[in-house]
Design a protein around this motif. Structure first.
Motif, PDB file in Angstrom:
ATOM      1  N   TRP A 255       0.877  -1.178   0.000  1.00 31.78           N
ATOM      2  CA  TRP A 255       0.000   0.000   0.000  1.00 31.78           C
ATOM      3  C   TRP A 255       0.906   1.216   0.000  1.00 31.78           C
ATOM      4  N   ILE A 256       0.732   2.118  -0.971  1.00 29.79           N
ATOM      5  CA  ILE A 256       1.438   3.390  -0.946  1.00 29.79           C
ATOM      6  C   ILE A 256       0.408   4.506  -1.047  1.00 29.79           C
ATOM      7  N   ASP A 257       0.721   5.656  -0.438  1.00 31.53           N
ATOM      8  CA  ASP A 257      -0.205   6.778  -0.501  1.00 31.53           C
ATOM      9  C   ASP A 257       0.562   8.092  -0.428  1.00 31.53           C
ATOM     10  N   THR A 258      -0.134   9.176  -0.735  1.00 30.38           N
ATOM     11  CA  THR A 258       0.473  10.509  -0.714  1.00 30.38           C
ATOM     12  C   THR A 258       0.057  11.306   0.517  1.00 30.38           C
ATOM     13  N   SER A 259      -0.518  10.648   1.514  1.00 31.02           N
ATOM     14  CA  SER A 259      -0.985  11.349   2.706  1.00 31.02           C
ATOM     15  C   SER A 259       0.170  12.083   3.377  1.00 31.02           C
TER      16      SER A 259
ATOM     17  N   PRO B  63     -17.300  14.977  -2.733  1.00 30.08           N
ATOM     18  CA  PRO B  63     -16.413  15.501  -1.686  1.00 30.08           C
ATOM     19  C   PRO B  63     -16.038  16.961  -1.927  1.00 30.08           C
ATOM     20  N   GLN B  64     -15.946  17.692  -0.835  1.00 35.18           N
ATOM     21  CA  GLN B  64     -15.595  19.114  -0.886  1.00 35.18           C
ATOM     22  C   GLN B  64     -14.372  19.403  -0.030  1.00 35.18           C
ATOM     23  N   VAL B  65     -13.543  18.406   0.192  1.00 32.41           N
ATOM     24  CA  VAL B  65     -12.306  18.581   0.959  1.00 32.41           C
ATOM     25  C   VAL B  65     -11.154  18.005   0.143  1.00 32.41           C
ATOM     26  N   PRO B  66      -9.923  18.499   0.341  1.00 33.39           N
ATOM     27  CA  PRO B  66      -8.769  17.929  -0.359  1.00 33.39           C
ATOM     28  C   PRO B  66      -8.608  16.445  -0.016  1.00 33.39           C
ATOM     29  N   MET B  67      -8.147  15.669  -1.000  1.00 31.29           N
ATOM     30  CA  MET B  67      -7.991  14.232  -0.818  1.00 31.29           C
ATOM     31  C   MET B  67      -6.603  13.793  -1.288  1.00 31.29           C
ATOM     32  N   TYR B  68      -6.134  12.701  -0.700  1.00 33.17           N
ATOM     33  CA  TYR B  68      -4.839  12.148  -1.101  1.00 33.17           C
ATOM     34  C   TYR B  68      -5.050  10.840  -1.870  1.00 33.17           C
ATOM     35  N   ILE B  69      -4.000  10.370  -2.525  1.00 25.71           N
ATOM     36  CA  ILE B  69      -4.064   9.232  -3.435  1.00 25.71           C
ATOM     37  C   ILE B  69      -3.554   7.966  -2.754  1.00 25.71           C
ATOM     38  N   ILE B  70      -4.233   6.859  -2.987  1.00 24.78           N
ATOM     39  CA  ILE B  70      -3.815   5.549  -2.480  1.00 24.78           C
ATOM     40  C   ILE B  70      -3.767   4.569  -3.652  1.00 24.78           C
ATOM     41  N   ILE B  71      -2.702   3.762  -3.700  1.00 19.52           N
ATOM     42  CA  ILE B  71      -2.605   2.641  -4.633  1.00 19.52           C
ATOM     43  C   ILE B  71      -2.246   1.413  -3.813  1.00 19.52           C
ATOM     44  N   ASN B  72      -3.047   0.358  -3.924  1.00 20.59           N
ATOM     45  CA  ASN B  72      -2.756  -0.840  -3.140  1.00 20.59           C
ATOM     46  C   ASN B  72      -3.302  -2.082  -3.830  1.00 20.59           C
ATOM     47  N   SER B  73      -2.859  -3.217  -3.339  1.00 23.12           N
ATOM     48  CA  SER B  73      -3.409  -4.514  -3.760  1.00 23.12           C
ATOM     49  C   SER B  73      -3.768  -5.283  -2.500  1.00 23.12           C
ATOM     50  N   ALA B  74      -5.044  -5.593  -2.339  1.00 22.59           N
ATOM     51  CA  ALA B  74      -5.501  -6.376  -1.196  1.00 22.59           C
ATOM     52  C   ALA B  74      -5.775  -7.809  -1.640  1.00 22.59           C
TER      53      ALA B  74
END
Length: 340
Positions: free
Chosen positions: A123-127, A259-270
Motif C-alpha cells: 500500500w502506498i499513498d500521498t498522505s 467531496p468538498q475537501v482535499p484528498m490524497y491518493i492511495i494505490i494498493n493490492s488487497a
C-alpha cells in the motif's frame, strides 16, 4: 482522438439495496460495453502541456516512476496487518513489496507469512505529502488476469483534519477496483449522507457504483489501461481509456455527496475480504499490479481548485502497525529467510 467504435450499449440501472451497515444505499450501475477496437483512446492525461494549457488545464502531479526507488517526497509505503475494520483482508502490507522496475511501479502480492497473516502485499499513498481539491486523477496500470481473492485499487481519501472521522465522512472516491481479475471495473463514491452536519458513525452511508465490463478479460492483463476520474465541485465522472462510463450530475441524488475537501491518493493490492473472497488453488503467486504513471490535472476554471504539498499526514497512523519501520524491516527479513 480515435472514434468510439463497437459500442454495444449504454444502459443505466438503479437498484436500492438494504444492508445491516448501510442505510438507504442507492447503487447506480451504468454499463458501457466496448469492443476491443475501442481500447487505446486518447486521454486528457496524455495531452502535451501546451495542449492542456490551451484547454485551461495544468499538471500538478506527473509521476512516471523514474529512477530506482519510490519517490519519497510524494509517496509513503505503509506497514499494516489490518486486523480490524478493513474488510478482514488476508494480507499484511509491507513497503518492500512495492518496487520500481523499468520505469514502472510494481506491487507484488506474495504468499508468505508476516504479522500473523499468510500473505503480503503493498500500500502506498500521498498522505501528508500531496492532497488536491478537484481535478482529473489518472492512473495507467496493467492488472493481472483471473486471480481469485485479488483486489487491486486506486482511490482517494480525505486528508488533514479528517482522518479520525467515522468512515466515510466527507467521502471516499474509488477510481478503480477490480475483484478477482474478472475484467469488471468498479468506480465508486461513498459518503456520509449527513456530513458535515454530523460526524456520527451511525449516520447513513450512501454509495454510488459504476461498473464497466469489457468483452475480453485478457485485455486487462496484456496491455495497460488508464483509469481516471474528473472531479468538480458538483460532480464526479469516471473514465477508462478516455471513455466515460458513469457520472454523478448536479441534479442527481448524489450531488450532495461529491467531496468538498482535499484528498490524497492511495494505490494498493488487497487479498481476500468480504467482497473479493479468499484466495484458492486457482490463485497463483506472486500477483503483479503494475502502474505506468499517476497524473493529476487541475482546471483553472474551478475557483476552489488547489493542490498543495502538506507537512502533516492525513492517515490515521493508529490503523497501521504499532512498531517502528526498523522493527518491521527486521520482522520481514526474518519471515523471508524462513520462507527460503
Amino acid at each position: 482522438m480515435a472514434s468510439l467504435q463497437g459500442a454495444a450499449s449504454f444502459k443505466p440501472r438503479y437498484t436500492y439495496i438494504e444492508r445491516p451497515y448501510v442505510m438507504h444505499t442507492l447503487v447506480v450501475v451504468s454499463v458501457l460495453i466496448l469492443a476491443p477496437c475501442s481500447l487505446g483512446l486518447s486521454s486528457l492525461c496524455d495531452l502535451s502541456d501546451a495542449d492542456l494549457r490551451l484547454g485551461g488545464w495544468k499538471v500538478v502531479v506527473d509521476e512516471n516512476f523514474a529512477g530506482g526507488e519510490l519517490n519519497a517526497s510524494l509517496w509513503t509505503g505503509r506497514y499494516s496487518n489490518y486486523t480490524a475494520g478493513h474488510e478482514n483482508e488476508a494480507q499484511s502490507y509491507v513497503p518492500g513489496n512495492a518496487r520500481i522496475q523499468d520505469g514502472k511501479l510494481v506491487i507484488s502480492t506474495k504468499k508468505e507469512k508476516f504479522l500473523n497473516k499468510n500473505y503480503t502485499s503493498a500500500w502506498i499513498d500521498t498522505s501528508g505529502k500531496f492532497e488536491a481539491l478537484y481535478g482529473r486523477f489518472c492512473v495507467r496500470a496493467n492488472l493481472p488476469g483471473k486471480q481469485p481473492g485479488f483486489w487491486p485499487a486506486h482511490w482517494l481519501m480525505p486528508g488533514r483534519g479528517h482522518e479520525k472521522l467515522c468512515w466515510p465522512g466527507p467521502g471516499e472516491v474509488d477510481i478503480m477496483e477490480m475483484i478477482n481479475g474478472d475484467g469488471v471495473v468498479h468506480g465508486s463514491l461513498h459518503y456520509n449522507a449527513m456530513f458535515p452536519e454530523t460526524h456520527q458513525c451511525s449516520s447513513p452511508h450512501m454509495s454510488t457504483t459504476g461498473v464497466l465490463p469489457y468483452l475480453s478479460l485478457d485485455q486487462y492483463n496484456t496491455t495497460f489501461h488508464e483509469y481516471a476520474i474528473e472531479w468538480s465541485s458538483e460532480s464526479l465522472t469516471y473514465y477508462v481509456d478516455g471513455v466515460k462510463y458513469v457520472s454523478t450530475y448536479p441534479n442527481d441524488r448524489d450531488k450532495d455527496g461529491v467531496p468538498q475537501v482535499p484528498m490524497y491518493i492511495i494505490i494498493n493490492s488487497a487479498l481476500g475480504g468480504g467482497w473479493a473472497g479468499p484466495p484458492n488453488q486457482d490463485t497463483h503467486f506472486p500477483i503483479l499490479h503494475t502502474v505506468d504513471y499517476v497524473r493529476v490535472l487541475q482546471s483553472s476554471g474551478e475557483g476552489k481548485s488547489r493542490a498543495h504539498f502538506t507537512g502533516t499526514t492525513g492517515v490515521d497512523e493508529q490503523a497501521f502497525a504499532p512498531f517502528t519501520q526498523r522493527q518491521a524491516d527486521v520482522l520481514h527479513d526474518r519471515a523471508a529467510k524462513r520462507a527460503q
